[in-house]
Motif scaffolding. Sequence first.
Motif, PDB file in Angstrom:
ATOM      1  N   GLY A 102       0.785  -1.225   0.000  1.00 30.07           N
ATOM      2  CA  GLY A 102       0.000   0.000   0.000  1.00 30.07           C
ATOM      3  C   GLY A 102       0.816   1.273   0.000  1.00 30.07           C
ATOM      4  O   GLY A 102       0.262   2.365   0.184  1.00 30.07           O
ATOM      5  N   VAL A 103       2.127   1.160  -0.230  1.00 35.16           N
ATOM      6  CA  VAL A 103       3.011   2.327  -0.167  1.00 35.16           C
ATOM      7  C   VAL A 103       2.874   3.204  -1.406  1.00 35.16           C
ATOM      8  O   VAL A 103       2.920   4.438  -1.320  1.00 35.16           O
ATOM      9  N   ILE A 104       2.739   2.600  -2.574  1.00 36.35           N
ATOM     10  CA  ILE A 104       2.611   3.356  -3.818  1.00 36.35           C
ATOM     11  C   ILE A 104       1.307   2.955  -4.507  1.00 36.35           C
ATOM     12  O   ILE A 104       0.808   1.845  -4.306  1.00 36.35           O
ATOM     13  N   PRO A 105       0.739   3.839  -5.320  1.00 37.33           N
ATOM     14  CA  PRO A 105      -0.523   3.529  -6.009  1.00 37.33           C
ATOM     15  C   PRO A 105      -0.312   2.538  -7.149  1.00 37.33           C
ATOM     16  O   PRO A 105       0.755   2.511  -7.780  1.00 37.33           O
ATOM     17  N   ALA A 154       9.743   6.629  -0.268  1.00 40.76           N
ATOM     18  CA  ALA A 154       8.301   6.519  -0.054  1.00 40.76           C
ATOM     19  C   ALA A 154       7.991   5.421   0.958  1.00 40.76           C
ATOM     20  O   ALA A 154       7.096   5.564   1.799  1.00 40.76           O
ATOM     21  N   PHE A 155       8.750   4.341   0.890  1.00 39.23           N
ATOM     22  CA  PHE A 155       8.577   3.232   1.831  1.00 39.23           C
ATOM     23  C   PHE A 155       8.874   3.673   3.265  1.00 39.23           C
ATOM     24  O   PHE A 155       8.102   3.404   4.192  1.00 39.23           O
ATOM     25  N   LEU A 156       9.975   4.389   3.425  1.00 45.17           N
ATOM     26  CA  LEU A 156      10.360   4.846   4.766  1.00 45.17           C
ATOM     27  C   LEU A 156       9.385   5.885   5.322  1.00 45.17           C
ATOM     28  O   LEU A 156       9.112   5.912   6.528  1.00 45.17           O
ATOM     29  N   ALA A 157       8.859   6.751   4.450  1.00 41.68           N
ATOM     30  CA  ALA A 157       8.008   7.840   4.904  1.00 41.68           C
ATOM     31  C   ALA A 157       6.546   7.447   5.061  1.00 41.68           C
ATOM     32  O   ALA A 157       5.776   8.175   5.694  1.00 41.68           O
ATOM     33  N   TYR A 158       6.168   6.318   4.500  1.00 40.06           N
ATOM     34  CA  TYR A 158       4.758   5.918   4.500  1.00 40.06           C
ATOM     35  C   TYR A 158       4.213   5.803   5.932  1.00 40.06           C
ATOM     36  O   TYR A 158       4.784   5.123   6.776  1.00 40.06           O
ATOM     37  N   GLU A 159       3.107   6.490   6.160  1.00 41.37           N
ATOM     38  CA  GLU A 159       2.433   6.518   7.466  1.00 41.37           C
ATOM     39  C   GLU A 159       3.320   7.084   8.582  1.00 41.37           C
ATOM     40  O   GLU A 159       3.057   6.879   9.760  1.00 41.37           O
ATOM     41  N   ARG A 160       4.375   7.800   8.219  1.00 44.27           N
ATOM     42  CA  ARG A 160       5.230   8.462   9.198  1.00 44.27           C
ATOM     43  C   ARG A 160       5.290   9.963   8.920  1.00 44.27           C
ATOM     44  O   ARG A 160       4.993  10.767   9.792  1.00 44.27           O
ATOM     45  N   TRP A 161       5.738  10.309   7.708  1.00 41.70           N
ATOM     46  CA  TRP A 161       5.913  11.715   7.323  1.00 41.70           C
ATOM     47  C   TRP A 161       5.169  11.935   6.002  1.00 41.70           C
ATOM     48  O   TRP A 161       5.710  11.649   4.921  1.00 41.70           O
ATOM     49  N   ASP A 162       3.963  12.437   6.087  1.00 44.10           N
ATOM     50  CA  ASP A 162       3.113  12.557   4.907  1.00 44.10           C
ATOM     51  C   ASP A 162       3.722  13.448   3.830  1.00 44.10           C
ATOM     52  O   ASP A 162       3.644  13.142   2.631  1.00 44.10           O
ATOM     53  N   VAL A 166       4.614  12.286  -0.002  1.00 43.77           N
ATOM     54  CA  VAL A 166       4.084  12.925  -1.209  1.00 43.77           C
ATOM     55  C   VAL A 166       5.222  13.348  -2.134  1.00 43.77           C
ATOM     56  O   VAL A 166       5.174  13.139  -3.353  1.00 43.77           O
ATOM     57  N   ALA A 167       6.278  13.921  -1.566  1.00 44.84           N
ATOM     58  CA  ALA A 167       7.433  14.336  -2.371  1.00 44.84           C
ATOM     59  C   ALA A 167       8.075  13.128  -3.052  1.00 44.84           C
ATOM     60  O   ALA A 167       8.497  13.212  -4.213  1.00 44.84           O
ATOM     61  N   ALA A 168       8.158  12.014  -2.341  1.00 42.41           N
ATOM     62  CA  ALA A 168       8.748  10.807  -2.910  1.00 42.41           C
ATOM     63  C   ALA A 168       7.906  10.277  -4.065  1.00 42.41           C
ATOM     64  O   ALA A 168       8.450   9.841  -5.095  1.00 42.41           O
TER      65      ALA A 168
END
Length: 211
Positions: A102-105, A154-162, A166-168
């Motif tokens: 669920g990390v990327i669309p 994106a994996f590291l930031a998912y559900e941590r730093w929105d 988004v930037a990733a």
Amino acid sequence: MSEASPVDQHDSAEAAPSAAIWTVPNLISMARIVLIVVFGWLLIAGHDAWAIGALAAAGISDFLDGYLARRWNQVTELGRVLDPAADRLLTIVVVLGLAIRGVIPWWLVAILLARDVMVGVALLIARSRGVSSAQVTFVGKAATFGLYVTLPLAFLAYERWDGVWVAAIVGACVAAALYWISGIGYARDLARRAHPASDGASVAGAPERLG
């Protein structure tokens, strides 16, 4: 990638690749493919820290084998197969694994995999006409590097730093655009070399470099 990196390929373009198999760069490339598979298993199993470590090791080997191939004059025909194979395998494993988590669309997965299907079809057609695969371009390697950076971010930031997530994702979209640009150039080069030149000579024997 036993084949040299974009700069390395330019320096070694005059030297024909050898038929050697058990070179150090090739062994590193083979290990990289194993690392990619291990990364995929760790990612799906939820061992995130180990998965990032395996991906980082694969990324380092991506630079190392190309550097050593140029440094030791060990550019090989096998390396030219392992290089794109490892890149494609990495893309498939990473995007599918991250989408499952669920990390990327999924639409980004479709964009990236559609590009690989397009290039794969072009390569099959070209090889049926006696054209070998061309060297990796700077744009293609830049796109792959961009995916190396943005997708793990994106994996590291998912559900941590929105905001970082988004930037990733935006960065991954830019890398995907470059990925398609390089793929179209790749397909066009294969098509060009699959047809006879105006003087009757086969373009298939032309230098294998994408413009």
